[in-house]
Design an enzyme around this catalytic site. Structure first.
Site, PDB file in Angstrom:
ATOM      1  CB  THR A  41      -2.430   5.701  -3.438  1.00 45.23           C
ATOM      2  OG1 THR A  41      -1.783   4.621  -2.752  1.00 45.23           O
ATOM      3  CG2 THR A  41      -3.079   6.617  -2.417  1.00 45.23           C
ATOM      4  CB  THR A  70       2.405   1.983   2.838  1.00 47.78           C
ATOM      5  OG1 THR A  70       3.385   2.827   3.267  1.00 47.78           O
ATOM      6  CG2 THR A  70       1.386   2.906   2.224  1.00 47.78           C
TER       7      THR A  70
END
Length: 520
Positions: free
Chosen positions: A264, A301
């Site tokens: 991402t 994450t």
């Protein structure tokens, strides 16, 4: 014609910023160059682009270019008196076509790093493609890893109570079966906090993959990353599945495409593979991971997939994976946030042959654990190094603790300290902040035993500060930031056998800027 002399690309998924510095050299085309990653803060330096649209070649020397997002095409605005707009496809400007691969630093051991990532191990194929799941460009956003046989499965997940639908699904699936055949990963939508509808989306995506792979639905696992609160773009994903399955291969290129597809805000993709011998049998382990922000212990994450061709039982493989994660991904931190989607899935095909490893206390199990630790630690360090806005990796080593768990707690505390991270970015050898973070970790120790080293600079001994070359220590920090290197902090808290490491990064102004502009 003006020739591009350098190109700075901040390759955030939803915020690609392009700035081109031009020289007065006359050229109709640009020299061929393999774009390499060199020292940067949040930027990747590409000295010469291999391809550039004709529209950009016509720009005059001195033009500054700003990027404006227009769907899947990047409108590049030339800062001239006419404020001209030209359209540039993302594929034409991204180094390595999309984003570069991160160099993986492995610990020393009886293994050799090899190409291949998740397809290096026997029995595995992978694919990565653009499925219109994310808005910015045609960077791959959907990945699939499959095993040709039933692979022994293992997984670890976020401890965040607000767990995403794919996390809930995978936990249930792993509890029901000790094997799996496929792992689907989408980027763009986290499918977290999406309720029953989001869970149903997960089931339908899994069913589509199972149908086209010819495997039971319970043999398909799934990971998702992206914006929290957004459901998977199910229709686009399901429509892409036939092409995705059709492009599966055991090639290095396919493994690399999968590694890029799961990213991402990452500036670099993370992929690694090693070859080693276990009990006389040559085996391979590989992995991919993503992560850049919202990284904190208890997983960070991150998404990850590990493949190996060792023949091992689930009773050995599953606790082994948990141990490796505790020594790697649970020991990295960037910003103190723990995501809703953190997942690491690990598959063992057994295709290398050799005796089955069924005793976790055997020498073969010890060898496999060491190799697995090396792969996951290499990936974990690359995630920490790629922290949003980071200029350097910070490696904290703690020794002298009562046991490994105590040492790990102290190491995490120091790596997570915002004051320590900010001091490193400011090139300030601030031993007080390191000592403070050591002390509030919650691990009892005799402060008179405390020793602290910053690189080769001895800062504290027996709990007391020492005279040291502060200019030299500051220069050490500055150099690490300039070359995107590693800052080493070594701490001893006693005379016990416990030791551990944690990894983080410095804290820059750019971290705030990036996350102020990016919707989580």
């Amino acid at each position: 014609m003006a020739m591009v002399s350098s190109c700075r690309l901040c390759l955030r998924t939803d915020s690609l910023y392009l700035a081109i510095e031009q020289s007065a050299a006359q050229a109709n085309s640009l020299p061929r160059s393999s774009c390499s990653v060199v020292p940067r803060r949040t930027q990747i330096i590409c000295p010469q682009l291999q391809v550039l649209p004709n529209a950009l070649k016509s720009l005059q020397p001195g033009h500054g270019l700003k990027r404006l997002k227009e769907g899947n095409v990047f409108a590049v605005r030339a800062s001239t008196t006419t404020d001209t707009d030209v359209n540039v496809d993302a594929d034409a400007v991204a180094p390595g076509k999309f984003i570069p691969a991160s160099p993986i630093v492995l610990s020393k051991g009886p293994w050799e790093q090899i190409p291949g990532g998740v397809t290096a191990a026997k029995g595995f194929r992978a694919a990565g493609m653009y499925a219109q799941l994310r808005a910015a460009g045609k960077k791959p956003d959907l990945a699939l890893i499959v095993c040709d046989t039933d692979a022994v499965s293992a997984g670890t997940f976020t401890k965040n109570v607000v767990a995403a639908a794919p996390v809930i699904y995978c936990k249930k699936t792993l509890a029901d079966s000790s094997t799996a055949r496929a792992i689907l990963i989408n980027a763009g939508q986290a499918n977290a906090a999406t309720g029953d509808a989001g869970y149903q989306d997960t089931l339908e995506c899994v069913a589509a993959v199972a149908k086209h792979c010819g495997v039971p639905e319970g043999a398909v696992l799934i990971e998702s990353t992206g914006v929290i609160g957004r459901r998977i773009k199910k229709d686009a994903l399901i429509e892409a599945v036939p092409k995705l399955v059709g492009s599966l291969s055991a090639s290095v290129a396919s493994a690399d495409a999968a590694a890029v597809a799961i990213t991402t805000t990452d500036l670099v993709s993370k992929s690694v593979a090693i070859e080693t011998k276990i009990g006389g049998t040559t085996v391979r382990l590989g992995g991919i991971a993503k992560g850049s922000g919202m990284i904190h212990p208890n997983m960070a994450t991150m998404l990850g997939v590990v493949t190996c061709d060792v023949d091992v039982t689930a009773e050995v493989w599953r606790p082994m994976v948990i141990t490796a994660v505790n020594r790697s991904f649970n020991q990295i931190t960037v910003d103190g946030d723990s995501s809703t989607n953190d997942t690491l899935l690990a598959l063992a095909s057994g295709a290398a042959g050799g005796p089955k490893i069924s005793d976790i206390n055997s020498e073969e199990a010890r060898q496999l654990q060491a190799a697995l630790d090396a792969v996951l630690q290499g990936l974990a360090k690359s995630i920490a190094s790629d922290g949003e806005g980071a200029t350097c990796l910070v490696e904290v080593t703690v020794t002298g603790a009562s046991d490994e768990a105590a040492a790990a707690t102290v190491a995490r505390s120091v790596a997570a300290s915002s004051l320590t991270k900010a001091a490193i970015y400011g090139r300030d050898p601030n031993w007080g902040r390191i000592a403070c973070a050591t002390g509030y970790a919650g691990v009892p120790f005799d402060p008179l035993c405390l020793q602290i080293y910053l690189g080769d600079f001895h800062l504290m001994e027996k709990g007391q500060p020492l005279e040291f070359d502060s200019n030299g220590a500051s220069a050490y920090l500055k150099k690490a930031g300039e070359v995107h290197g590693t800052v080493s902090i070594n701490i001893c808290i006693g005379h016990g056998p416990g030791q551990s490491q944690a990894w983080g990064c410095d804290l820059s102004y750019d971290y705030v800027k990036i996350n102020a502009e990016y919707t989580t």
